[in-house]
Design an enzyme around this catalytic site. Structure first.
Site, mmCIF file in Angstrom:
data_model
loop_
_atom_site.group_PDB
_atom_site.id
_atom_site.type_symbol
_atom_site.label_atom_id
_atom_site.label_comp_id
_atom_site.label_asym_id
_atom_site.label_seq_id
_atom_site.Cartn_x
_atom_site.Cartn_y
_atom_site.Cartn_z
ATOM 1 C CE LYS A 49 22.992 -4.267 1.612
ATOM 2 N NZ LYS A 49 23.850 -3.877 0.489
ATOM 3 N N GLY A 50 24.066 -9.183 6.182
ATOM 4 C CA GLY A 50 24.887 -10.395 6.289
ATOM 5 C C GLY A 50 24.197 -11.610 6.894
ATOM 6 C CD GLU A 105 25.188 -8.971 13.899
ATOM 7 O OE1 GLU A 105 25.277 -9.433 12.744
ATOM 8 O OE2 GLU A 105 25.523 -7.819 14.165
ATOM 9 C CG ASP A 106 26.861 -11.217 9.671
ATOM 10 O OD1 ASP A 106 26.920 -10.584 10.751
ATOM 11 O OD2 ASP A 106 27.063 -10.681 8.572
ATOM 12 C CG ASP A 109 35.526 -7.955 14.009
ATOM 13 O OD1 ASP A 109 36.407 -8.360 14.773
ATOM 14 O OD2 ASP A 109 35.781 -7.313 12.980
ATOM 15 C CE LYS A 137 36.330 -11.785 12.416
ATOM 16 N NZ LYS A 137 36.657 -10.633 11.562
ATOM 17 C CG PHE A 158 37.668 -9.754 6.320
ATOM 18 C CD1 PHE A 158 36.975 -8.781 7.020
ATOM 19 C CD2 PHE A 158 37.219 -10.096 5.046
ATOM 20 C CE1 PHE A 158 35.856 -8.166 6.468
ATOM 21 C CE2 PHE A 158 36.109 -9.490 4.490
ATOM 22 C CZ PHE A 158 35.431 -8.517 5.199
ATOM 23 C CG ASP A 165 29.928 -7.610 2.617
ATOM 24 O OD1 ASP A 165 29.713 -7.772 3.842
ATOM 25 O OD2 ASP A 165 30.237 -6.512 2.127
ATOM 26 N NE ARG A 171 25.981 -8.627 1.258
ATOM 27 C CZ ARG A 171 26.313 -8.104 2.436
ATOM 28 N NH1 ARG A 171 26.430 -8.875 3.484
ATOM 29 N NH2 ARG A 171 26.539 -6.816 2.557
HETATM 30 P P1 IMP Z 1 31.537 -5.532 14.932
HETATM 31 O O1 IMP Z 1 30.727 -4.296 15.191
HETATM 32 O O2 IMP Z 1 33.020 -5.211 14.894
HETATM 33 O O3 IMP Z 1 31.238 -6.678 15.874
HETATM 34 O O4 IMP Z 1 31.243 -5.985 13.465
HETATM 35 C C1 IMP Z 1 30.074 -6.559 13.100
HETATM 36 C C2 IMP Z 1 29.768 -6.427 11.644
HETATM 37 O O5 IMP Z 1 30.941 -6.211 10.857
HETATM 38 C C3 IMP Z 1 29.177 -7.730 11.150
HETATM 39 O O6 IMP Z 1 27.786 -7.714 11.262
HETATM 40 C C4 IMP Z 1 29.668 -7.785 9.711
HETATM 41 O O7 IMP Z 1 28.783 -7.072 8.875
HETATM 42 C C5 IMP Z 1 30.987 -7.060 9.746
HETATM 43 N N1 IMP Z 1 32.134 -8.004 9.902
HETATM 44 C C6 IMP Z 1 32.876 -8.233 11.004
HETATM 45 N N2 IMP Z 1 33.837 -9.153 10.795
HETATM 46 C C7 IMP Z 1 33.677 -9.517 9.497
HETATM 47 C C8 IMP Z 1 34.349 -10.490 8.673
HETATM 48 O O8 IMP Z 1 35.289 -11.201 9.066
HETATM 49 N N3 IMP Z 1 33.879 -10.595 7.392
HETATM 50 C C9 IMP Z 1 32.835 -9.858 6.902
HETATM 51 N N4 IMP Z 1 32.184 -8.962 7.645
HETATM 52 C C10 IMP Z 1 32.594 -8.790 8.928
#
Ligand code: IMP
Length: 183
Positions: A49-50, A105-106, A109, A137, A158, A165, A171
């Site tokens: 959703k982000g 993508e939002d 991470d 990140k 975070f 969210d 959001r």
């Molecule tokens: P990844 O798989 O670790 O890269 O995480 C990606 C997903 O985790 C993103 O699409 C977000 O939904 C969530 N996410 C990662 N970091 C954050 C943050 O700092 N705040 C909120 N959601 C996050």
């Protein structure tokens, strides 16, 4: 709002990136994409959703013929850390064969979510497949996945707001806030 601090569930967050800074970054990404795709049609795959807030702003900065698709990827569950468990779902038959695709993508991470998504989408044989993320990140994902368009590189803390969210709330914040550790 006291000292730019807000409370979401059990945590305090502090103002980190303003809506004006976000707007500038989104405009820059839109101009880059418009330039790079040189009048070709693009399919934007929006990761729910982000990314919904980022997507609605970005597509209006892109001057190209484009269509929209939505995909759902869940990796976080309830909390501040990626679970590493990525589930992918889409609601419509997704036909990306021979198309130029940009995943919106939002935030990237650990990179686990986008990596799984790219494997899934690559199987549909698009002509090209790129990633635009508003936040990255780099210290966490350490280059495990290629991100072609990046709004902001941030520290491994975070953040919430502008679609992102904390356990489903925050959001709708127009600015972005970062987890505030008490001094
Ligand atoms: P990844 O798989 O670790 O890269 O995480 C990606 C997903 O985790 C993103 O699409 C977000 O939904 C969530 N996410 C990662 N970091 C954050 C943050 O700092 N705040 C909120 N959601 C996050």
């Amino acid at each position: 709002m006291k000292n730019n601090l807000i409370q979401l569930h059990d945590k305090q967050f502090k103002k980190f990136i303003s809506r004006e800074q976000i707007h500038e970054a989104v405009q820059r990404l839109g101009a880059q994409i418009t330039h790079d795709y040189n009048a070709n049609e693009v399919v934007f795959v929006v990761v729910l959703k982000g990314s919904i807030v980022f997507a609605t702003d970005l597509i209006r900065e892109v001057n190209l013929p484009c269509t929209l698709e939505f995909i759902r990827a869940e990796s976080y569950g309830a909390g501040l850390h990626s679970s590493g468990n990525v589930k992918v779902a889409h609601y419509t038959g997704l036909d990306l064969a021979g198309k130029h695709v940009i995943v919106l993508e939002d935030i990237v991470d650990t990179g686990l979510t986008i990596k799984q998504l790219l494997i899934h989408l690559q199987e549909m044989k698009p002509a090209s497949l790129k990633v635009a993320t508003l936040f990255l990140k780099p210290e966490v994902c350490k280059g495990t996945v290629e991100t072609h368009y990046v709004g902001f590189e941030i520290s491994p803390l975070f953040i919430v707001g502008y679609g992102l969210d904390y356990n489903e709330i925050g959001r709708n914040l127009a600015d972005v806030y970062i987890l505030h550790e008490a001094p």
